[in-house]
Scaffold this active site. Structure first.
Site, PDB file in Angstrom:
ATOM      1  N   LEU A  34     -17.014  -7.112  22.807  1.00 36.83           N
ATOM      2  CA  LEU A  34     -16.563  -5.872  23.452  1.00 36.83           C
ATOM      3  C   LEU A  34     -15.076  -5.649  23.232  1.00 36.83           C
ATOM      4  O   LEU A  34     -14.575  -4.554  23.392  1.00 36.83           O
ATOM      5  CB  LEU A  34     -16.858  -5.911  24.954  1.00 36.83           C
ATOM      6  CG  LEU A  34     -18.329  -6.000  25.358  1.00 36.83           C
ATOM      7  CD1 LEU A  34     -18.455  -6.194  26.856  1.00 36.83           C
ATOM      8  CD2 LEU A  34     -19.088  -4.755  24.914  1.00 36.83           C
ATOM      9  N   GLY A  35     -14.342  -6.721  22.923  1.00 37.77           N
ATOM     10  CA  GLY A  35     -12.912  -6.521  22.699  1.00 37.77           C
ATOM     11  C   GLY A  35     -12.109  -7.773  22.959  1.00 37.77           C
ATOM     12  O   GLY A  35     -12.614  -8.776  23.463  1.00 37.77           O
ATOM     13  N   ASN A  36     -10.830  -7.675  22.577  1.00 38.54           N
ATOM     14  CA  ASN A  36      -9.891  -8.750  22.859  1.00 38.54           C
ATOM     15  C   ASN A  36      -9.022  -8.305  24.006  1.00 38.54           C
ATOM     16  O   ASN A  36      -8.381  -7.271  23.907  1.00 38.54           O
ATOM     17  CB  ASN A  36      -8.977  -8.991  21.657  1.00 38.54           C
ATOM     18  CG  ASN A  36      -9.651  -9.839  20.609  1.00 38.54           C
ATOM     19  OD1 ASN A  36     -10.444 -10.718  20.952  1.00 38.54           O
ATOM     20  ND2 ASN A  36      -9.352  -9.579  19.352  1.00 38.54           N
ATOM     21  N   GLY A  37      -8.992  -9.086  25.059  1.00 38.61           N
ATOM     22  CA  GLY A  37      -8.095  -8.746  26.163  1.00 38.61           C
ATOM     23  C   GLY A  37      -6.822  -9.544  26.008  1.00 38.61           C
ATOM     24  O   GLY A  37      -6.598 -10.205  25.000  1.00 38.61           O
TER      25      GLY A  37
ATOM     26  N   TYR B 139      -6.011 -12.139  27.662  1.00 37.65           N
ATOM     27  CA  TYR B 139      -6.227 -13.571  27.827  1.00 37.65           C
ATOM     28  C   TYR B 139      -7.429 -14.069  27.065  1.00 37.65           C
ATOM     29  O   TYR B 139      -7.587 -15.257  26.870  1.00 37.65           O
ATOM     30  CB  TYR B 139      -6.522 -13.901  29.300  1.00 37.65           C
ATOM     31  CG  TYR B 139      -5.640 -13.169  30.244  1.00 37.65           C
ATOM     32  CD1 TYR B 139      -4.325 -13.587  30.416  1.00 37.65           C
ATOM     33  CD2 TYR B 139      -6.084 -12.059  30.942  1.00 37.65           C
ATOM     34  CE1 TYR B 139      -3.490 -12.908  31.253  1.00 37.65           C
ATOM     35  CE2 TYR B 139      -5.247 -11.374  31.780  1.00 37.65           C
ATOM     36  CZ  TYR B 139      -3.943 -11.802  31.933  1.00 37.65           C
ATOM     37  OH  TYR B 139      -3.115 -11.125  32.757  1.00 37.65           O
TER      38      TYR B 139
ATOM     39  N   LYS C  98     -16.202 -13.453  29.426  1.00 40.52           N
ATOM     40  CA  LYS C  98     -14.808 -13.530  28.987  1.00 40.52           C
ATOM     41  C   LYS C  98     -14.530 -14.957  28.589  1.00 40.52           C
ATOM     42  O   LYS C  98     -14.586 -15.861  29.431  1.00 40.52           O
ATOM     43  CB  LYS C  98     -13.860 -13.164  30.137  1.00 40.52           C
ATOM     44  CG  LYS C  98     -13.781 -11.705  30.326  1.00 40.52           C
ATOM     45  CD  LYS C  98     -12.553 -11.272  31.085  1.00 40.52           C
ATOM     46  CE  LYS C  98     -12.601  -9.756  31.080  1.00 40.52           C
ATOM     47  NZ  LYS C  98     -11.416  -9.099  31.463  1.00 40.52           N
TER      48      LYS C  98
ATOM     49  N   ASP D 191      -1.571  -6.187  37.367  1.00 44.95           N
ATOM     50  CA  ASP D 191      -1.704  -5.568  36.044  1.00 44.95           C
ATOM     51  C   ASP D 191      -2.686  -4.401  36.099  1.00 44.95           C
ATOM     52  O   ASP D 191      -3.553  -4.272  35.247  1.00 44.95           O
ATOM     53  CB  ASP D 191      -2.161  -6.639  35.038  1.00 44.95           C
ATOM     54  CG  ASP D 191      -1.933  -6.214  33.590  1.00 44.95           C
ATOM     55  OD1 ASP D 191      -1.104  -5.308  33.361  1.00 44.95           O
ATOM     56  OD2 ASP D 191      -2.588  -6.777  32.694  1.00 44.95           O
TER      57      ASP D 191
END
Length: 302
Positions: A12-15, A17, A35, A132
């Site tokens: 789904l993506g790179n966050g 962390y 995650k 955040d």
């Protein structure tokens, strides 16, 4: 729970962390978000991270993304979250016409802001800061339920200054006290972010889109006025306070936002914005106070 219980689906993506995957719980058939936080082989898992994350498992609220479990293996930590298919940033982007930003209808802005404050009030009561908050961290279900995501992760892993991911650490929602190096921040830093998000939902564009700390402060002071010892006692002693900040008077927020909105802006929403976007953190409303603001009267009086 072990990771073998989950089937890893698309990325789904790179966050900031972690790498996030969609996953399937094989025994229940329920989708989850996985995650994966890579651990430094030398250092292992910071115990503070484990502590913070176990706190997050206790945060059970309709407006907070549920953390179901934490799977700890030798070289990674997998956080198992409830799966949400949309976030506020994507939702707002999908409504852009051509390149023109479009805000959300005001009744929807109100519904989302109410839910944001409900989730935040619950966290703050539990002595947890988000640190955040931004539209990307506000997840939305098809039924319009809004939930705060990534809670406590900033505290668990620190907010990195330079991230290795495509996600720029965004300054746009960061409070002026934090930008000026204050170390004594509290729940009020999240309230500032709520104000920025509220304005962005109204107009469809970020209120203070700075590219570095200095420009970020300049944009804030241009709109909200430059603080001084009278309006914000102690401001001149903050580490990054600059006596050469250009002295600005506050602008009329209603006049600034109205051109982007079809319907006439209610004075109550402008008043709430002022309460959230006080430069002096001690003057900002708490999440609980904000929920009792007259703009939300239809929710708490019904």
């Amino acid at each position: 729970m072990s990771s073998s219980q989950f089937k890893q689906l698309e990325k789904l993506g790179n966050g900031t962390y972690a790498t996030v995957y969609k996953g399937l719980n094989k025994s229940t058939g329920v989708y989850v978000a996985l995650k994966e936080v890579k651990l430094d082989s030398e250092e292992g898992t910071p115990s503070t991270a484990i502590r913070e994350i176990s706190l997050m498992k206790e945060l059970k609220h309709d407006n907070i993304v549920r953390l179901y479990d934490v799977i700890h293996t030798e070289n990674k930590l997998t956080l198992v979250f409830e799966y949400m298919d949309n976030d506020l940033k994507k939702y707002m982007d999908s409504r852009t016409v051509g390149n023109a930003p479009r805000g959300l209808e005001m009744n929807l802005v109100k519904y989302f802001q109410w839910q944001l404050l409900e989730g935040l009030a619950f966290c703050h009561e539990n002595k947890i800061l988000h640190r955040d908050l931004k539209p990307q961290n506000l997840l939305i279900t098809k039924r319009g339920q809004l939930k705060l995501g990534d809670f406590g992760l900033a505290r668990a892993f620190g907010i990195p200054v330079n991230t290795f991911s495509s996600e720029v650490v965004t300054l746009w929602y960061r409070a002026p006290d934090v930008l000026m190096g204050s170390r004594t921040y509290s729940t009020s830093i999240d309230i500032w972010s709520c104000g920025c998000i509220l304005a962005e939902m109204i107009t469809g564009k970020p209120l203070f889109p700075g590219t570095n700390d200095e420009e970020q402060l300049k944009l804030i002071f241009d709109k909200m006025g430059t603080p001084n010892e009278t309006t914000w006692p102690g401001v001149t002693s903050l580490p990054k306070y600059n006596p050469n900040f250009q002295q600005r008077l506050p602008k009329d927020l209603k006049a600034e936002l109205q051109p982007y909105v079809k319907e006439p802006l209610d004075d109550n929403v402008i008043d709430l914005l002022h309460g959230l976007l006080q430069l002096n953190p001690d003057m900002r409303l708490s999440a609980k106070q904000a929920l009792l603001h007259p703009w939300f009267s239809e929710y708490y009086e019904s």
